[in-house]
Design an enzyme around this catalytic site. Structure first.
Site, PDB file in Angstrom:
ATOM      1  N   HIS A 154      67.758 107.505   8.793  1.00 30.79           N
ATOM      2  CA  HIS A 154      68.445 106.291   9.211  1.00 30.79           C
ATOM      3  C   HIS A 154      68.494 105.370   8.007  1.00 30.79           C
ATOM      4  O   HIS A 154      67.552 105.312   7.224  1.00 30.79           O
ATOM      5  CB  HIS A 154      67.718 105.605  10.371  1.00 30.79           C
ATOM      6  N   GLU A 169      74.953  99.741  20.194  1.00 27.79           N
ATOM      7  CA  GLU A 169      74.436  98.439  20.610  1.00 27.79           C
ATOM      8  C   GLU A 169      75.551  97.412  20.665  1.00 27.79           C
ATOM      9  O   GLU A 169      75.298  96.215  20.801  1.00 27.79           O
ATOM     10  CB  GLU A 169      73.277  97.968  19.738  1.00 27.79           C
ATOM     11  N   CYS A 174      69.541 101.672  16.846  1.00 26.23           N
ATOM     12  CA  CYS A 174      70.265 102.590  15.976  1.00 26.23           C
ATOM     13  C   CYS A 174      70.051 104.066  16.288  1.00 26.23           C
ATOM     14  O   CYS A 174      70.624 104.912  15.606  1.00 26.23           O
ATOM     15  CB  CYS A 174      69.890 102.330  14.519  1.00 26.23           C
TER      16      CYS A 174
END
Lengths: 390, 134, 351
Positions: free
Chosen positions: C234, C80, C112
């Protein structure tokens, strides 16, 4: 059989070197030129060819073709006299004199004018810094952040380590320049500098501080050269050029055989000594291209005044005005100043005064000759001239 | 603005340290050359690409304080002469290093970094820099 | 079966402690640390960006796997914080590793999980026979607005995964994704900093997608948590993945080796992949791994992997391991941090 003419310097003049905000490139060049012509006792119409020297005018002053500019503003263009621009990085001045020398020596011309001019104060310092990096290998040195000072610092770091030389020895080069410049009314900096003051100056690129680096100066210098025939015919007194030599080395410092030996200087000096029949010990004084204090030390060695790594043995006393081998009686690049295109020509102006006994407070005692050394940035081009005294 | 081809054409040399070898005398040149300074005409047609390891040792270094505009954010930065294992000596920055730890003779290896940018909207120029071998 | 053939990571050397950031904004470092469980985060040098980080990670993966550039058939870079909004980072990586002109390439964006989405794409290209080996990279130099909570966690790093059918060190048994239109965290075109949905990022976003993707994957694979040696999630902070792991029934033992956020902060698109990289550094043949990413906006990519014997033939130390990348660090204070991250604006014509 071809006979080559001897070449004489019959006149010299320069402007002050310094921050000359009110004077433009063309004004400075013309002032120096007129002084030189007056000093020679000739008229503008006697000049047969003009060689103009300038390094970064195109980038800094938005003006290329310095030969064309000077010739126009000095009124020489009116009579269609040939004008050639010479650019050889910071050795432009020495190179322009070389070209004029060849023009006369070949018999093509009898009288030549050489004018060098530079204005380094016309842009912000950081922009000028950027532009001076174009004098390095721009793709492989400048691109990665090398500046002329950073390159000199790389040389200094290794030299100081290998030969156990400290910053104080480097400073002595600058101190000597300042001492002589204090007696030179044309000099950019006339203050007396001490070793302590030099060593504690603001860091530029370690180990070099501001007092190890020549300043950004404005200025112009001009000389008039004439053939032996002209000098004899007009019964003019001139300073004879005994030798003129140029030599080249790789552009980038990283390509050199040794980073602290300027082979261009070694070879040009060797050729000049050979042509003049003189040896380093015979030289009365020298004006050398000490754009950085470290380069001054290296040049003392490469010009033959000391063995490699032993320049410090000449400091501080041997290089003084009354020393064994006076260096930069003008104040050199550090103190007299360094307006790139004018610097090399300015050395001839100093030598002219010295060899004619007109240097007043800075006078070297009865000089038999003078060696002048002009160099491009980190040593890619070197120009060496030897002049004969009276 | 608009400096495109000048940097693009050097990409494989700047990104991958692709050098040139003279097959006549086996000398390796970096930065690259089209003609061998030793062999001259005998090197024509015999200059070929060879990728370098990127490893070498520090010949000299300096910490630059007076920086040109493109490098002001990184000042003070380290500039060095690096002798690469394959022979050539080049100029480059040493990054990510404690300045006190720098010494002539220490080993370095190459990394891929941003070298400069053509303003806020122009092309980013990448190239080699070096870090101390640990 | 296709799977991971090689892997490589790169984390910038500089670190800053939350204490330093808290000092500037007058916050209590203790409560920050307890709240998000981050002890330090990585800081990119001014000359690093997603392209340089991706190249270092890619080179490490090639070195470790002894893969030749000519064998790479595709490169996808997910981030990103790509250096260009238009001009793929993948092209720069390709040039830097000496990839062929014949190459599939593009950049990905899915917050992400952009890197793991790339992994799925590469896997599909390998399975369909389009390419022999492909590379998927997740890398970020994420920005946290000054004084914002994200400033404590937004960090920099990258991991490259090379996927193929031959010399596979970790077979991908199954992969699936869940996707929904959930506005938990976003950045509008042209805006310098992302906007955080605060507590909305928890249940409706991170947990909903991570938990359901994990459950659906284990259902498809016919497994339960105890079948896995490692679980990597994550990791936007130290707390979320810990809670997700516990909720699913994983033990500390299973997720601790893949949890790097406490040391390096949230590397966004590199987060889960770098955790997986840390696990691959120490995994043994036969180890089963559950790896689940989460990308805001929102979605999760889940992978069920089994490490093969091939991993023993690999010299995992041929490239820096995560342990190595965590050990040699240089600490900076907030002033240097602000200078590096361009929060200090230079004058005209400088940049």
């Amino acid at each position: 059989m071809i006979t080559l003419n001897d070449v004489y310097i019959i006149g010299a003049g320069e402007t002050k070197f310094g921050e000359l905000w009110e004077r433009s490139l063309r004004e400075l060049a013309t002032e120096a030129g007129l002084r030189a012509i007056e000093s020679a006792g000739i008229y503008s119409r006697d000049v047969e060819v003009l060689y103009g020297s300038n390094t970064l005018g195109g980038a800094i002053n938005a003006q290329n073709d310095i030969g064309g500019l000077i010739s126009d503003f000095a009124g020489l263009a009116h009579n269609n006299i040939p004008a050639i621009s010479v650019e050889a990085s910071t050795a432009s001045g020495g190179a322009a004199v070389r070209e004029a020398y060849l023009g006369i020596r070949s018999g093509e011309y009898n009288v030549a004018a050489v004018g060098g001019v530079e204005k380094l104060t016309d842009l912000y310092g950081s922009e000028v810094l950027d532009l001076t990096s174009t004098l390095l290998d721009s793709e492989w040195e400048g691109f990665f952040g090398a500046t002329p000072a950073a390159i000199a610092a790389l040389v200094a770091q290794k030299y100081m380590k290998d030969f156990k030389v400290d910053r104080e020895s480097l400073a002595m080069m600058s101190v000597n320049d300042h001492m002589n410049a204090s007696k030179n009314p044309d000099a950019h900096y006339r203050n007396v500098l001490t070793v302590e003051g030099a060593v504690s100056s603001t860091m530029v690129a370690e180990p070099l501080g501001m007092m190890d680096c020549s300043p950004a100066s404005d200025g112009a210098a001009a000389i008039i050269l004439a053939s032996e025939e002209y000098v004899k015919k007009n019964k003019i007194h001139g300073i004879r050029i005994l030798a003129s030599a140029v030599a080249q080395d790789y552009l980038a410092l990283h390509s050199r055989k040794s980073i602290y030996r300027f082979d261009s200087t070694v070879v040009a000096a060797r050729n000049a000594y050979k042509k003049s029949g003189l040896k380093p010990d015979d030289i009365s004084f020298a004006e050398i291209h000490d754009s950085y204090s470290i380069y001054g030390l290296i040049e003392l060695e490469d010009l033959g005044f000391a063995k490699k790594g032993e320049a410090k043995s000449l400091l501080p006393d041997d290089i003084k005005l009354d020393g064994r081998i006076p260096i930069n009686p003008s104040g050199g690049l550090k103190a007299k100043g360094n307006p790139f295109g004018a610097t090399g020509v300015g050395q001839f102006v100093e030598a002219f005064q010295q060899l004619n006994g007109k240097a007043k407070e800075r006078q070297v005692k009865s000089p038999a000759n003078a060696l002048l050394h002009s160099m491009a940035v980190s040593g890619s081009t070197s120009v060496v001239h030897i002049l004969e005294g009276n | 603005m608009g400096e495109l081809s000048r940097f693009w054409r050097e990409s494989n040399h700047r990104y991958r340290m692709v050098a040139i070898k003279c097959d006549n005398c086996n000398q390796i040149y970096f930065p690259p050359r089209d003609v061998c300074p030793k062999c001259h005409r005998e090197s024509i047609g015999k200059m070929h690409e060879t990728e370098l390891s990127g490893r070498g040792e520090i010949v000299s270094y300096t910490i630059v304080h007076d920086a040109p505009p493109a490098f002001m954010r990184q000042r003070p930065y380290v500039l060095a002469l690096i002798k690469l294992d394959e022979g050539p000596t080049i100029t480059g920055q040493i990054v990510d290093s404690d300045h006190e730890a720098l010494e002539i003779g220490k080993r370095v290896r190459n990394v891929f970094r941003k070298v400069r940018e053509d303003g806020k909207s122009g092309i980013i120029q990448y190239g080699y820099k070096f870090v101390l071998e640990e | 079966m296709s799977g991971i053939v090689s892997y490589g990571s790169y984390i910038p050397k500089y670190r800053i402690k939350p204490d330093e950031i808290a000092r500037v904004w007058g916050e209590d470092p203790e409560s920050i640390r307890n709240g998000i469980y981050i002890l330090s985060k990585s800081v990119p040098s001014p000359d690093e960006d997603v392209a340089t980080i991706s190249v270092e990670a890619a080179r490490n993966a090639m070195k470790r796997g002894r893969i030749k550039p000519a064998d790479i058939g595709s490169i996808y870079v997910g981030s990103e914080s790509h250096p260009y909004a238009v001009k793929p980072t993948a092209t720069i990586v390709g040039s830097a590793i000496g990839a062929n002109f014949d190459l599939f390439a593009a950049d990905y964006e899915f917050a992400c999980k952009a890197g793991t989405a790339g992994m799925q794409n590469v896997m599909a290209m390998v399975d369909s026979g389009m390419i022999k080996y492909g590379m998927a990279i997740g890398a970020d130099t994420s920005q946290g607005a000054p004084g914002d909570a994200l400033e404590y966690s937004a960090s920099a790093g990258g991991t490259a995964m090379i996927i193929g059918r031959e010399k596979v060190i970790a077979e991908i048994n199954h992969t699936l994704s869940v996707t929904s239109d959930t506005p938990d965290f976003w950045r509008r075109e042209g805006q310098p900093y992302p906007t955080h949905g605060e507590r909305f990022t928890g249940e409706p976003a991170y947990f909903r997608h991570t938990i359901s993707a994990s459950k659906k994957l284990m259902e498809r694979a016919g497994t339960t948590p105890k079948d896995y040696k490692y679980a990597v999630f994550h990791q936007p902070n130290g707390k979320f993945p810990t809670r997700a792991a516990k909720q699913l029934g994983f033990s500390d033992e299973q997720f601790k080796d893949g949890l790097l956020t406490p040391q390096i902060g949230n590397t966004y698109s590199a987060a889960m992949m770098t955790g997986l990289s840390a696990v691959l550094d120490i995994a043994q043949p036969g180890d089963r791994i559950l790896a689940v990413s989460f990308g805001s906006g929102a979605g999760s990519d889940a992978f069920d992997l089994t490490v093969t014997d091939e991993i023993e033939a690999m010299d995992r130390k041929a490239a820096p391991t995560i342990k190595e990348l965590l050990s040699k660090v240089m600490w900076v204070d907030y002033a240097i941090y602000a200078k590096f991250k361009r929060k200090i604006v230079m004058g005209d014509n400088i940049e």
